[in-house]
Design an enzyme around this catalytic site. Structure first.
Site, short mmCIF file in Angstrom:
data_model
loop_
_atom_site.label_atom_id
_atom_site.label_comp_id
_atom_site.label_asym_id
_atom_site.label_seq_id
_atom_site.Cartn_x
_atom_site.Cartn_y
_atom_site.Cartn_z
N ALA A 377 0.83 -1.20 0.00
CA ALA A 377 0.00 0.00 0.00
C ALA A 377 0.87 1.26 0.00
O ALA A 377 0.56 2.24 -0.69
CB ALA A 377 -0.94 0.00 1.20
N HIS A 378 1.95 1.24 0.77
CA HIS A 378 2.85 2.40 0.78
C HIS A 378 3.49 2.62 -0.59
O HIS A 378 3.61 3.76 -1.04
CB HIS A 378 3.93 2.21 1.85
N LYS A 379 3.89 1.56 -1.24
CA LYS A 379 4.50 1.72 -2.56
C LYS A 379 3.49 2.31 -3.53
O LYS A 379 3.84 3.20 -4.33
CB LYS A 379 5.00 0.37 -3.08
#
Length: 529
Positions: A377-379
């Protein structure tokens, strides 16, 4: 174990009725069925998902009783309470229900009806074990390790090793190994005169708390690179007996090495969850094998507070059965006393003043809106920021929880939902804090230098939940709904509503970290042998 097959003479004749040869034909011997192996593996994976080995419960209970650091003692209390809750509720000890590690000792005389390869059979057992409706386990295996990393959806393939041994039975060791501890595996080749103890102690000091101590260290010495690592992994399934060993004293060089490493590692002061304390390891297990005269290979693999393994033997009499442990083996622990001294924080009102008031080591009970988000999700969020696209969630003034939960069953809002290792998000931290206005992050273990710098720069804070207390944490989550990246499965972004979720302040707005000050305060010089 089945008796040796009974043999009877069998007479052959030629066309003229003359005896030409006598041989022996075995009478029927028990057949180990493919379906029995599959069913046994599936049941074993379910069993270890919610039952700690009882030697681990006893060792952790003893460590909890002797712990002197209140923060570490509270962390171990949560692990033990969570363990008892899981045993009663038959739900996973940890949200990371692990890769299935299966070691088969195949008796060379075993009679089977197998039609498929052993990998395929064990994969089917894994599949059935992880997809059981009443207790679904989290699928964590990705099929393309350096490509798209698409999740297999059923936690296959399992990590299978096979050993051909004398006998007519099939022995199986089933373990579930989480990524946090597996990622801390290390290997080296020392000079023959090198010190195994020195290398292990120096290495453990660099591992941080991402392996969720207190746990077990498996050490393999000798063989070659792959053999020493296999020995280390196998050592983790041996019974915990350090208390007995310390009482009677070591009887050989291997036991001397175990005691030395145990005492020196605990003297590092790392403590439960890296908060500082007297216990970092519950036991040290060592297995060795002959090696080349020029080499001293050493493998090191830690097991976390979600130590999970079971052994069974198939002899043709049917699938394995597993006896639940007695719930009285767990200590009665009340967490209310620690909660009474906790500070309550409203996650829907994270002002600069509120966040700035937090101090490392402080116990909190947080309530309100909490978003989830981990590696994938962060990527994706970073990729969207790079393209100038708006994010699917507004993180300004909000808190994010690094977690990949287990699916809910029944009336659960969410399945077991313990924290994942936060350092994997370090490289994203500066951008996320600076461009979204995020104020608080919750995960487990320490943050690296880049993340500490970013936290201080943006006046944010980092909190930790206890790794190994996933079911306990999930009880504080009252509502959960996916809001973004649903195709990522357990790595999707969820919006949670939490009530009195227990956490500890790990890093304040100045970048001060309990994972530095805690172990430093509890570090000591081990007593000489």
């Amino acid at each position: 174990m089945p008796q040796s097959p009974v043999v009877a003479p069998l007479e052959y004749r030629d066309g003229g009725g003359t005896d030409v040869i006598h041989c022996q034909e075995p009478s029927a011997m028990p057949v180990i069925r493919e379906d029995d192996l599959i069913a046994s593996i599936a049941e074993a994976l379910q069993y270890i998902s919610y039952f700690h080995p009882q030697d681990f419960v006893r060792a952790m209970s003893a460590a909890w009783e002797r712990e002197e650091n209140p923060g570490a003692k509270q962390a171990m209390a949560q692990i033990l309470v969570n363990s008892r809750m899981c045993a009663l509720g038959r739900r996973p000890i940890c949200q990371d229900t692990g890769a299935a590690n299966i070691h088969v000792k195949y008796g060379v005389e075993a009679k089977t009806d197998f039609k498929r390869g052993l990998q395929e059979i064990c994969d089917e057992g894994t599949r059935q074990g992880y997809l059981r409706d009443e207790n679904p386990l989290r699928a964590s295996v990705v099929v393309d390790p350096f490509g798209a990393r698409k999740n297999s959806g059923d936690n296959t393939p399992c990590m299978l090793t096979v050993e051909m041994v004398p006998g007519d039975t099939i022995e199986v060791e089933v373990a579930a190994k989480g990524g946090g501890s597996e990622n801390k595996s290390k290997f080296t080749t020392l000079n023959p005169s090198g010190s195994v103890a020195d290398w292990v102690v120096e290495t453990v000091e660099t591992l941080g708390a991402g392996w969720c101590p207190p746990g077990i260290l498996g050490i393999g010495v000798g063989g070659n690179a792959d053999k020493s690592m296999a020995l280390a992994k196998a050592a983790l399934s041996e019974p915990i007996d350090m208390a007995e060993l310390l009482r009677r004293g070591p009887a050989n060089r291997t036991e001397e090495l175990r005691v030395e490493i145990y005492e020196r590692v605990n003297a590092l002061g790392i403590g439960a969850q890296g908060l500082g304390g007297v216990t970092t390891v519950l036991d040290v297990k060592v297995k060795s094998f002959p090696t080349h005269a020029a080499s001293l290979p050493v493998g090191l693999i830690p097991n976390c507070a979600a130590t999970r393994h079971v052994h069974f033997t198939l002899d043709g009499s049917g699938p394995a059965t597993f006896t639940p442990p007695d719930v009285s083996d767990w200590p009665e622990i009340l967490l209310d006393q620690a909660s009474a001294h906790a500070t309550r924080i409203d996650l829907d009102n994270l002002t600069d003043e509120v966040v700035g008031s937090l101090t490392p080591g402080q116990t909190l009970l947080v309530s309100g809106t909490l978003y989830t988000g981990r590696d994938a999700a962060h990527k994706r969020m970073i990729d969207m920021l790079d393209r100038g696209e708006p994010l699917p969630v507004d993180l300004k003034g909000r808190a994010i929880y690094y977690v990949g939960p287990v699916d809910a069953v029944g009336d659960e809002a969410i399945g077991p939902a313990g924290p994942t290792t936060s350092t994997r998000m370090d490289k994203f931290t500066d951008r996320i804090l600076g461009e979204t206005g995020l104020k608080v992050m919750i995960g487990k273990a320490e943050r690296g230098p880049a993340a500490l710098e970013a936290i201080a720069k943006h006046k944010a804070a980092y909190l930790i939940a206890v790794g190994g207390a996933a079911y306990l944490v999930s009880k504080a989550i009252k509502e959960a709904r996916p809001v973004a990246f649903q195709d990522l499965g357990m790595e999707a972004i969820y919006e949670l509503r939490v009530e009195d979720m227990p956490v500890t302040v790990a890093v304040d707005t100045e970048g001060n970290s309990i994972h530095k000050t805690g172990p430093a305060a509890w570090r000591r010089v081990p007593e000489p042998a």
